[in-house]
Each structure stands twice: as C-alpha cells, then as structure tokens.
Scaffold this active site. Sequence first.
Site, PDB file in Angstrom:
ATOM      1  N   HIS A 116      -6.158   6.150   2.389  1.00 33.96           N
ATOM      2  CA  HIS A 116      -6.173   4.586   2.346  1.00 33.96           C
ATOM      3  C   HIS A 116      -4.663   4.196   2.962  1.00 33.96           C
ATOM      4  CE1 HIS A 116      -9.952   4.020   0.645  1.00 33.96           C
ATOM      5  NE2 HIS A 116      -9.784   4.593  -0.347  1.00 33.96           N
ATOM      6  N   CYS A 168      -6.047   2.383   7.116  1.00 34.46           N
ATOM      7  CA  CYS A 168      -5.990   1.207   7.409  1.00 34.46           C
ATOM      8  C   CYS A 168      -4.613   0.652   7.548  1.00 34.46           C
ATOM      9  CB  CYS A 168      -6.329   0.073   6.500  1.00 34.46           C
ATOM     10  SG  CYS A 168      -8.463   0.196   6.250  1.00 34.46           S
TER      11      CYS A 168
END
Length: 459
Positions: free
Chosen positions: A302, A345
Amino acid sequence: MSTEFHKLLFEISEALVTDELAALKFLSLDHVPRRKLEAIHEPKAFLEVLQEKDMIGAGNLFFLKELLYRIHRIDLLTAHLGSSREEMERELQVLGRAQVSAYRQLLYGIAEDLTSEDVRSVKFLLQKQLPKTKLQENASMLQVFLEMEINGIIKEDNLTMLKDILQRFRADIKKKIDAYEEKKKENYSREEVRYPVSVSVYPEEQGAEGEAAKQHGKIYKMKNNPHGYCLILNNHIFRNPRYNREGTLQDGEAVKRVFKWLQFETVEYMDLEGKKIYETIKEYSKKDHRNMDCFVCFIFSHGEKDKIKGVDDECVNIDDLVSCFTGTNCPSLAGKPKVFIIQACQGSVRHPSVAVESDCSGPLEVDASPLTSIPDKADILIGMATVEDYLSYRSRRTGSVYIQSLCEKMELLCPQREDLAAILTEVNNEVAKRELEGSKQMPKITSTLLKKLIFEVPQ
C-alpha cells in the site's frame, strides 16, 4: 546505534584538532551542505552530521576511513578502524570507490603544499575578486578556496584563474592542476569509446538489428551472469487484516519468472515493516555490484503520495529508498542502471470497483509531487503503477493490472531487443486503455537513464 559505535566515534573525535576538523569539513562539501558545515565547530558534531546524512554507520565506515586517510591521520585509521595506509591505497584504486571527489582532493592537496608566504601571495592577487574581510591574515587557504567557489572564481570544470595565480610563483603546483585536467579529459574520452561501434563485432546482425549494433555505445552493457539482483519486496499480510493484499503473490511469481529467465539473481522478501523495507534496500546498496550490470527492485505494498507502507502501517519515503543507490551511496553501481518498479497507490482519489481493489489504505494527503529530486540522480528509472494523487488496482485472483501487464510485455518485447523505457511506455498505453469496473489507471515513468536499457535474452 550500538554503544561500541558511539564509543568509537567519541574516541576519534577527541583525537582531532581544529585544523583537522576544517579539513574534514572541506573534504565533505560534496555530501553535506555548506550551511550545515559552517555551523559545526567541534568534531563530535561533524561525526553526528555524517550519521544523519547516512554517510557513516555501525556497518558503514568507509567514508570515515577515507577522510582520515586524506588528512593523514593514519594512527586513528589503524588504532580505531582496523585499516592501514596500504589497505586504503588499494581500496581507493577501485573505480568509483573514492567518495571524496578528485576536484576536492586536488584543492586540499594544493592547500597543504602552499607555504604561509604562498598563501599571502594568493590573497594579495585576489584582492579585486574577493572582499577584504575574506582575505584576512587568519583566513586559511581552504577558507579562501571556499570563498572562490562561492564567488564562482573556481569550480570543478574551470580552474583557469587559480592556474594563472599559481603560475606566477608556484609553477610546480600549477602543473598539478594541468595533470588533473588532463586526466579528466582522458576519463571523458574513455567513456566515449568504452563500447566498440564497429558492425564487424556483430557479423550476424543485419538490417535494423545491425543498425542497433552501430548504436551500441548508447546501450548499457549486459555481459555478466547474473546481470544483477532483482530484489522483490512483497507485502501481502498486514497487521490489520482488512489491508491484506490478495493477488500480490501472483505478481511476485510473475516477476520471478521473467527475471530468472533474464538471468538475474532474484530474491523475494515478504511482509516487511516500514523500517525493514528501508534496511533491506540499504543492505543491497552496500553489496559489491562490481561484477553486476544492473540492479532491479520491485516493491508491492500500500502507499501514500511518494511513500510506501510497511505491514505495520509505517511509511518510508520512496526518495529515501532510491537515494541508497546514487553513485555516492552505491559506488559499485555508478554508471550502471538502477530500476525501481513500484506497485502502490500514490493518493486517495477513488473510482468505483468491484472485481478489483485499490492498493491504498485510507484517506491521504495530496499536497506534494513525488520524486522531485530524481532528475539529479543519473542512471535511475522508476516505474510507478499510477500518477500522484490516484489509486492503482489489483485483482485478488490474477494480480495487479500494472505488474501483470509489465511482465507480459517484457516476455513479448525483450526478445525483440526493445529497451525498458519503450516497454514501460507500451505498458502505460495498455493500462490506460483498460476499463477497471468503470475506473481508469495511468502509470508513470520517471527516468534519468543516460542510455538504452536492453535486457539480453539467453539463447
């Protein structure tokens, strides 16, 4: 940091005197900002700054060894760092090993060779170029050199005025500058003819491939086996189970398949905390890559804007990871390509999705662009799954859209001798076209590569 390491630094700092501290600060100017060095008035503070800048550490003492060697404190080198003059001379003959630039070595050597009368002569001849306050009796030659640099009178590729000054009363030292400039020219020439461009070297190649052979000097060499490390940092299981990244194992398998085929030593680390991500990258930057052609690193996790998250939800800056592989911090890879591919991301702008999910773990800030300093670092390419502020997508069943596309394109285009930048552009095009349950994703390439990076396919 270990108590033993702190004790070592304390003992070395206690043995240094004012003039030696000034010399150490001067020799470190390429690594520590001048303003920060000017605020340092005692050796302990200097060594603390070197630690802050990651120039020295418990397992990384080469820069400190080199500095002590340069200022002729061989006694400290031997007594505290287990080295010797002979060992340092051997080490510093290795191409790219020295961390003090040839330019700064030259100036320091000149300052050492000048007598007090010589220094007065230099100051007299600089009266029209520098303020009188900077040419006072107590100003050392190193301080004068600093002022000359600040005022643009001397720089790495222009020592004309210094040569003119020294020619008047120390022609022997002026010859040292001539030798430095000659060597610099030789180094440039050697770089230009490093790779042969004669077509006869590639007799089997015709047509377009023959033309590629003519351009061989513009291609990074790929002659070793293995070509280098392919390091995969793959975060799957997080402390908070709702952030687990299903599908990432398929990404790891795809990358291992492709890079083992391309003759890389492929290593995968799973489920690392933020601190451990940095430590692992740092560990690989300290390895000896002299018999390697390249370094490749994949990071799956992430993320936030310009950051990667560890499984403990702690972030590490992407720029800090990449900086481990600059020419200074990883000299055995200087002039060789370093590739970072990041599946994460870079923001929180969401699009509806059902069969895919985002590689992002929550609302994030969107106030800074990632990797703004990368253009200052040569031979580095970074492929990001998405542009800043946006999410990237991953199928729980088949893996991430970006990584799977990249692996497919590499298997297709590497045998056609397409360079990596062109392959990543193809990936950008393919990913951008896809409808991801009503969503879109736009990958990004940031590159300071100086040549084409073409992965050799084993016959």
